[in-house]
Design a protein around this motif. Structure first.
Motif: not given
Length: 175
Positions: A40-48
């Motif tokens: 995923p491009a969104d780092a926050k979404k990837r961490r989640t």
């Protein structure tokens, strides 16, 4: 089974030699035979996704069901509700990868099947593995590393031990 313990192990899965896996090939149900996993491009979404996948790989499917019951499809865990979305594909791969003892920074990049006859999964490239391979190619064994280590040891040996310094100040030290 019938009082006998059942032991299941995973083997290293890869595309057998001689088999061509075509990205555009379709199976009988109309789905692609290869699942290409994208980070995923969104780092926050990837961490989640990474954190949830780690917990689900440890606690099991019941934990995922619990999260789905408590969360809404529009919330932080929306990827759980949209089965073929790129984020859900990443989540399913990540859960499988953690179950295979991969970690947050390094994972297997070989194409694999979760089960016999299933679709092929192509994981994303691993940045840490690529960097490690490049460093290994660039580094050559040289005495510079040994010289650096011996220089550090020399500095440590020249630094006086505080206990010895106190004894020397009292005149009790044997040099």
């Amino acid at each position: 089974l019938d009082g006998v313990p059942l032991w299941i192990e995973w083997s290293k899965s890869h595309v057998p030699q001689g088999i061509q896996v075509e990205t555009g090939a379709q199976s009988k149900d109309g789905k692609s035979r290869v699942v290409v996993v994208e980070i995923p491009a969104d780092a926050k979404k990837r961490r989640t996704i990474d954190r949830l996948a780690r917990y689900v790989s440890q606690e099991g499917f019941s934990f995922e069901k619990l999260i789905m019951q408590r969360e809404s499809p529009e919330g932080m865990f929306d990827f759980l509700f949209y089965h073929d979305s790129p984020e859900n594909i990443y989540y399913r791969w990540r859960t499988f990868a953690f179950a295979q003892r991969d970690n947050f920074k390094v994972w297997r990049t070989q194409t694999f099947r979760v089960y016999e006859g299933g679709r092929w999964w192509r994981p994303p490239s691993c940045e840490a593995a690529i960097e490690a391979a490049e460093k290994k190619k660039q580094s050559k064994f040289s005495s510079s590393v040994a010289e650096d280590a011996s220089a550090q040891n020399a500095v440590v040996s020249q630094t006086p031990n505080p206990a010895t310094a106190v004894k020397a100040a009292r005149g009790n030290a044997v040099l």
